[in-house]
Design a protein around this motif. Sequence first.
Motif, PDB file in Angstrom:
ATOM      1  N   GLU A  79       0.834  -1.217   0.000  1.00 44.29           N
ATOM      2  CA  GLU A  79       0.000   0.000   0.000  1.00 44.29           C
ATOM      3  C   GLU A  79       0.861   1.256   0.000  1.00 44.29           C
ATOM      4  OE1 GLU A  79      -0.416  -2.523   1.990  1.00 44.29           O
ATOM      5  OE2 GLU A  79      -2.468  -3.246   1.720  1.00 44.29           O
ATOM      6  N   LEU A  80       1.952   1.205   0.771  1.00 42.25           N
ATOM      7  CA  LEU A  80       2.846   2.362   0.835  1.00 42.25           C
ATOM      8  C   LEU A  80       3.474   2.625  -0.539  1.00 42.25           C
ATOM      9  CD1 LEU A  80       4.143   4.418   2.871  1.00 42.25           C
ATOM     10  CD2 LEU A  80       6.112   2.883   2.887  1.00 42.25           C
ATOM     11  N   VAL A  81       3.890   1.549  -1.213  1.00 39.54           N
ATOM     12  CA  VAL A  81       4.472   1.699  -2.557  1.00 39.54           C
ATOM     13  C   VAL A  81       3.435   2.260  -3.527  1.00 39.54           C
ATOM     14  CG1 VAL A  81       5.443   0.443  -4.523  1.00 39.54           C
ATOM     15  CG2 VAL A  81       6.193  -0.103  -2.204  1.00 39.54           C
ATOM     16  N   LEU A  82       2.207   1.727  -3.433  1.00 41.29           N
ATOM     17  CA  LEU A  82       1.146   2.228  -4.315  1.00 41.29           C
ATOM     18  C   LEU A  82       0.907   3.715  -4.087  1.00 41.29           C
ATOM     19  CD1 LEU A  82      -1.369  -0.762  -4.143  1.00 41.29           C
ATOM     20  CD2 LEU A  82      -0.376   0.175  -6.239  1.00 41.29           C
ATOM     21  N   TRP A  83       0.748   4.075  -2.820  1.00 41.93           N
ATOM     22  CA  TRP A  83       0.493   5.486  -2.501  1.00 41.93           C
ATOM     23  C   TRP A  83       1.699   6.364  -2.859  1.00 41.93           C
ATOM     24  CZ3 TRP A  83      -3.507   8.470  -1.282  1.00 41.93           C
ATOM     25  CH2 TRP A  83      -4.698   7.861  -0.878  1.00 41.93           C
ATOM     26  N   GLY A  84       2.864   5.937  -2.438  1.00 41.90           N
ATOM     27  CA  GLY A  84       4.066   6.748  -2.644  1.00 41.90           C
ATOM     28  C   GLY A  84       4.392   6.928  -4.120  1.00 41.90           C
ATOM     29  N   ASN A  85       4.470   5.817  -4.852  1.00 43.47           N
ATOM     30  CA  ASN A  85       4.914   5.905  -6.242  1.00 43.47           C
ATOM     31  C   ASN A  85       3.854   6.485  -7.172  1.00 43.47           C
ATOM     32  OD1 ASN A  85       7.231   4.809  -5.289  1.00 43.47           O
ATOM     33  ND2 ASN A  85       7.193   2.956  -6.538  1.00 43.47           N
ATOM     34  N   LEU A  86       2.592   6.147  -6.935  1.00 43.99           N
ATOM     35  CA  LEU A  86       1.550   6.708  -7.803  1.00 43.99           C
ATOM     36  C   LEU A  86       1.358   8.199  -7.533  1.00 43.99           C
ATOM     37  CD1 LEU A  86      -1.083   3.802  -7.881  1.00 43.99           C
ATOM     38  CD2 LEU A  86       0.645   4.393  -9.599  1.00 43.99           C
ATOM     39  N   SER A  87       1.451   8.595  -6.262  1.00 45.39           N
ATOM     40  CA  SER A  87       1.369  10.026  -5.946  1.00 45.39           C
ATOM     41  C   SER A  87       2.541  10.761  -6.566  1.00 45.39           C
ATOM     42  CB  SER A  87       1.375  10.252  -4.433  1.00 45.39           C
ATOM     43  OG  SER A  87       0.330   9.556  -3.828  1.00 45.39           O
ATOM     44  N   ALA A  88       3.732  10.139  -6.481  1.00 47.93           N
ATOM     45  CA  ALA A  88       4.923  10.762  -7.066  1.00 47.93           C
ATOM     46  C   ALA A  88       4.741  10.929  -8.569  1.00 47.93           C
ATOM     47  CB  ALA A  88       6.162   9.921  -6.771  1.00 47.93           C
ATOM     48  N   PHE A  89       4.179   9.917  -9.203  1.00 45.64           N
ATOM     49  CA  PHE A  89       3.942   9.998 -10.648  1.00 45.64           C
ATOM     50  C   PHE A  89       3.024  11.179 -10.968  1.00 45.64           C
ATOM     51  CE2 PHE A  89       2.025   8.903 -14.708  1.00 45.64           C
ATOM     52  CZ  PHE A  89       3.106   8.419 -15.432  1.00 45.64           C
ATOM     53  N   ALA A  90       1.975  11.320 -10.149  1.00 45.35           N
ATOM     54  CA  ALA A  90       1.042  12.440 -10.357  1.00 45.35           C
ATOM     55  C   ALA A  90       1.734  13.778 -10.116  1.00 45.35           C
ATOM     56  CB  ALA A  90      -0.170  12.286  -9.433  1.00 45.35           C
ATOM     57  N   MET A  91       2.533  13.844  -9.053  1.00 45.78           N
ATOM     58  CA  MET A  91       3.227  15.108  -8.731  1.00 45.78           C
ATOM     59  C   MET A  91       4.203  15.500  -9.840  1.00 45.78           C
ATOM     60  SD  MET A  91       4.204  14.473  -4.775  1.00 45.78           S
ATOM     61  CE  MET A  91       2.987  13.945  -3.592  1.00 45.78           C
TER      62      MET A  91
END
Lengths: 206, 338
Positions: free
Chosen positions: B45-57
């Motif tokens: 979940e942390l990877v999903l949140w971290g990496n997908l948010s980073a992609f959006a940012m």
Amino acid sequence: MANKHYAMVIDLNTCVGCNACMAACAIENQTPVWKNEWRTYVHDTEIGDRDDQVRRRFFPRLCNHCDNPACMTVCPTGATHKLDNGIVLVNDERCMGCRACAMACPYDARYDVTYADIEEGTNFYGSLQRKHPSVDKCSFCAHLVAKGEKPACVKTCVGSARLFGDLNNPNDEVAKIVASGVAKSLLPHVGTRGNVYYISDLERTS
Amino acid sequence: MEDMFYQPQIIWTWWIATYLFLGGLGAAAVIISCASNIYIKEHKELVLWGNLSAFAMLSIGSLVLFIHLLDHIAVIHVLNPLGLLTSPESWIMWGTQFILWMMISSMIYTLPYMQESTFWRKIPIIGMILGKFGWLGRLSLKFHKLIGWLAIITAAGTVLYTGLLLQSFPSVALWNNPSVPLLFTASAFSTALAFLLIVLYVFINREEDHALRTFYERTDVILIAVELLIVFLFFQYTTYGQESARASAAILWDDMGWLVGFIGFGLIVPFLIEFRGVTKGWNNAVPIVLAAIMVLCGGYLLRHYFLLAGVYERPYPAVNIIHHSEAEQVKLDDLTLS
């Protein structure tokens, strides 16, 4: 045979502030004068704060075609490049207009040419040589220099305040003046090593 | 030869601050989430949140930058990796490549977790794309640690680039020094930890993550302390340094947005809240989440004010970036600095 190393000397004692250099440059290089942006510009300033000491100075400025051009170092696309003769140019086909060069230049030599400017310029000048926007600058009129001519601003200067020559030729007038130490480049502490040298108007009269 | 003129730059404003903020935050989030997943505990979940948010940012930040370019087609030259051979000195060239490969590698690293998740598989178009890239997900799992490290390395380059970009401009004393990349790097990791703490407390909210959250809070306290130390160094450097730096000091240390906004509520207050959290603890998550939000706001303010206070030293007033009549008027005010 050594490459040429082009430089300009500007004598502030003989600049009369007629702005002919600005006009000649604008016509030769089709710069966006309608928004008051220039490849070369003459500042009209007053120096001194007492009535009997105040003097008027005309200070021409342009790209300094640095030996160590900060604008070229930061350019991500390679649009800003340097010729073997020391002239720093912008390839407008490669320039994406991120303005990093404008941020890096200590001499405020860069300005935007947008698609709107190209349209405006086509109306203003009749036809326009450039097809792409870029963060433009002085080219020392490299196209004229390649034909053995002087830059437009030098050719038109009525006071002979602008001299253009080759620093690698010891017999060249510009090389002699620079070697004498009477002409100084701007902002030497920044490390860009500009090739536009100024003969001060203050030292002779003070 | 003559008086010097000191004028703040007005070319790169809030949009570059946004790009630098989101770039640093997103890239550091990739590093922390991937490294946590590899070396601390597996946390999909942390990877999903971290990496997908980073992609959006990174997408938003890059889009903001792209919109402001003069020639959008010419951007192809900076997307081409071979450009590193022709423009190896340009940090924008390196930064673009770091961002590009970080976004690709972090997405490939995250792909198997998205394919496992029923939430992502149910979303119409994304679910279909995930199905078509099943082979890539299997390949990713086979080399998962290696791809994770590729994401970490390119993200580290991105974090460092955001500071090195400003450092590469020689005529602004505030920027042209090695403390800038250090401050921006510390800030990027601090804001990323703050963001991931909000994710862990608010969106994931599992008791078993207590140790991970505590680790993040402790690390963030240290990073904020490092930031405060570097900011103090900048206070000394700008206040007693060269003229251009003093002109920057006149802007920064007389502005409530910098003093109260960034240093007060962006650093000191969250430092005290998180310090109390790691020493005595809090009864609930509200203070830590509040501190994390303040750290995020402070991260943007840091970059906003660093761009705002970048002062150029010139032997004449700027004309190409300021209208002539305004420039000559500015000269009269600026002479007092020389």
